[in-house]
Design a protein around this motif. Structure first.
Motif, short mmCIF file in Angstrom:
data_model
loop_
_atom_site.label_atom_id
_atom_site.label_comp_id
_atom_site.label_asym_id
_atom_site.label_seq_id
_atom_site.Cartn_x
_atom_site.Cartn_y
_atom_site.Cartn_z
N ASN A 86 0.69 11.59 1.22
CA ASN A 86 1.89 11.14 0.50
C ASN A 86 2.02 9.62 0.56
O ASN A 86 2.36 8.97 -0.44
CB ASN A 86 3.11 11.82 1.10
CG ASN A 86 4.39 11.43 0.35
OD1 ASN A 86 4.58 11.75 -0.81
ND2 ASN A 86 5.28 10.74 1.05
N ALA A 87 1.73 9.05 1.74
CA ALA A 87 1.79 7.59 1.87
C ALA A 87 0.72 6.92 1.02
O ALA A 87 0.97 5.89 0.36
CB ALA A 87 1.63 7.19 3.34
N TRP A 89 -0.63 8.13 -1.70
CA TRP A 89 -0.30 8.33 -3.11
C TRP A 89 0.71 7.30 -3.60
O TRP A 89 0.64 6.84 -4.75
CB TRP A 89 0.24 9.75 -3.31
CG TRP A 89 0.56 10.08 -4.73
CD1 TRP A 89 1.77 9.99 -5.35
CD2 TRP A 89 -0.35 10.55 -5.72
NE1 TRP A 89 1.68 10.37 -6.66
CE2 TRP A 89 0.38 10.73 -6.92
CE3 TRP A 89 -1.72 10.85 -5.71
CZ2 TRP A 89 -0.22 11.18 -8.09
CZ3 TRP A 89 -2.31 11.31 -6.88
CH2 TRP A 89 -1.57 11.47 -8.04
N HIS A 90 1.65 6.93 -2.73
CA HIS A 90 2.66 5.94 -3.11
C HIS A 90 2.28 4.52 -2.72
O HIS A 90 3.10 3.61 -2.88
CB HIS A 90 4.01 6.30 -2.47
CG HIS A 90 4.63 7.55 -3.00
ND1 HIS A 90 4.34 8.81 -2.50
CD2 HIS A 90 5.50 7.76 -4.04
CE1 HIS A 90 5.02 9.72 -3.17
NE2 HIS A 90 5.73 9.12 -4.11
N GLY A 91 1.06 4.33 -2.19
CA GLY A 91 0.62 2.99 -1.80
C GLY A 91 1.23 2.49 -0.51
O GLY A 91 1.36 1.27 -0.33
N TRP A 92 1.59 3.40 0.40
CA TRP A 92 2.22 3.01 1.66
C TRP A 92 1.31 3.21 2.85
O TRP A 92 1.79 3.28 3.99
CB TRP A 92 3.50 3.84 1.88
CG TRP A 92 4.54 3.66 0.84
CD1 TRP A 92 4.67 2.60 -0.02
CD2 TRP A 92 5.61 4.57 0.52
NE1 TRP A 92 5.74 2.78 -0.85
CE2 TRP A 92 6.35 3.99 -0.54
CE3 TRP A 92 6.02 5.80 1.03
CZ2 TRP A 92 7.46 4.61 -1.10
CZ3 TRP A 92 7.13 6.42 0.47
CH2 TRP A 92 7.84 5.82 -0.58
N PHE A 202 -5.78 2.40 -3.77
CA PHE A 202 -5.32 3.78 -3.92
C PHE A 202 -6.49 4.76 -3.81
O PHE A 202 -6.41 5.78 -3.10
CB PHE A 202 -4.63 3.93 -5.27
CG PHE A 202 -4.33 5.34 -5.65
CD1 PHE A 202 -3.31 6.05 -5.04
CD2 PHE A 202 -5.09 5.97 -6.64
CE1 PHE A 202 -3.05 7.37 -5.39
CE2 PHE A 202 -4.82 7.28 -7.00
CZ PHE A 202 -3.80 7.98 -6.37
#
Length: 257
Positions: A86-87, A89-92, A202
């Motif tokens: 999830n991180a 995917w959102h670039g975190w 990514f």
């Protein structure tokens, strides 16, 4: 008084400027040779113990990562996989790693202040407890020194193997293997010039998560699959060390004779 104070300020500024300029004086570097300590069984044993204590945080972290990627705790690995993907995917992904580093340092600060905190990534994975030290006899001390010397010999041998493999990889000793690295570097260069860095980050983040949690688990569970498709493992195991090269050279000469 005004003139005297002005002269005093000028002198102080001149002295400070001179001290500042003095820091830029070039001096020949002195090649100092550190004296080597004489061989001592007690010193050797103590150094090996210091090395083991100093490597404890690294080995414990490595043990936790291995347990996490091996899915020893299914719930922990699944939770970590979902959070990481999830991180990514959102670039975190990078902020997440920085936050984990800050969290680790915060826990270390509390531990240094006397707090009893035993934190590991995977539950049930902890540092091995050393047996209590007792008074040793002369024969036990001698055996301890032999064990330490054997561990030091094996450690230096593994380090030499790693360094020789890296050297032979970059020196085209095994052209077929180095050619794969050469082509991979060219592909990475072209991709870095054509693909935007945000998209590249990514893609790398997603691949790293899938590689760590899924691919590594499959390769560890299926050795035959790893021997066929795990390219880094195949390259590393195929790289020769210098003793292996000498043995191959001697075998080639004996065949020619």
């Amino acid at each position: 008084m005004g003139q005297a104070e002005g002269d005093h300020v000028l002198v102080a500024a001149y002295n400070r400027f001179g001290a500042y300029i003095g820091d830029f004086r070039f001096q020949p570097e002195e090649n100092t040779v550190e004296p080597e300590e004489p061989l001592s069984a007690k010193r050797l044993t103590e150094n090996m113990r210091r090395l083991k204590r100093g490597a404890k945080p690294v080995t414990n972290f490595k043990r936790n990562l291995f347990a996490l990627s091996s899915w020893q705790s299914v719930y922990t690995s699944a939770f970590a996989f979902i959070i990481y993907m999830n991180a990514a995917w959102h670039g975190w992904a990078i902020p997440m790693f920085i936050f984990l580093a800050i969290l680790r340092l915060s826990l270390n600060y509390l531990i240094s202040r006397g707090w009893r905190i035993q934190w590991s990534i995977v539950p049930g994975v902890s540092e091995p407890v050393e047996p209590p030290k007792e008074d040793l006899t002369v024969s036990e001390k001698f055996q301890l020194v032999l064990d330490v010397a054997q561990k030091a010999q094996n450690l230096f041998g593994k380090m030499a193997d790693v360094l020789e493999k890296i050297k032979n990889l970059f020196m085209w000793v095994h052209p077929e293997i180095t050619q794969k690295l050469y082509i991979g570097l060219w592909v990475a260069l072209i991709c870095s010039c054509l693909i935007p860095y945000k998209l590249m980050g990514f893609m790398i983040g997603l691949y790293a998560g899938i590689k760590f949690f899924i691919i590594n688990f499959l390769f560890r569970s299926c050795p035959k699959l790893r021997d066929k498709y795990d390219t880094p493992h195949i390259i590393w195991t195929s790289l020769p060390t210098d003793p292996q090269l000498k043995e191959r050279g001697g075998a080639t000469l004996s065949r020619r004779r």
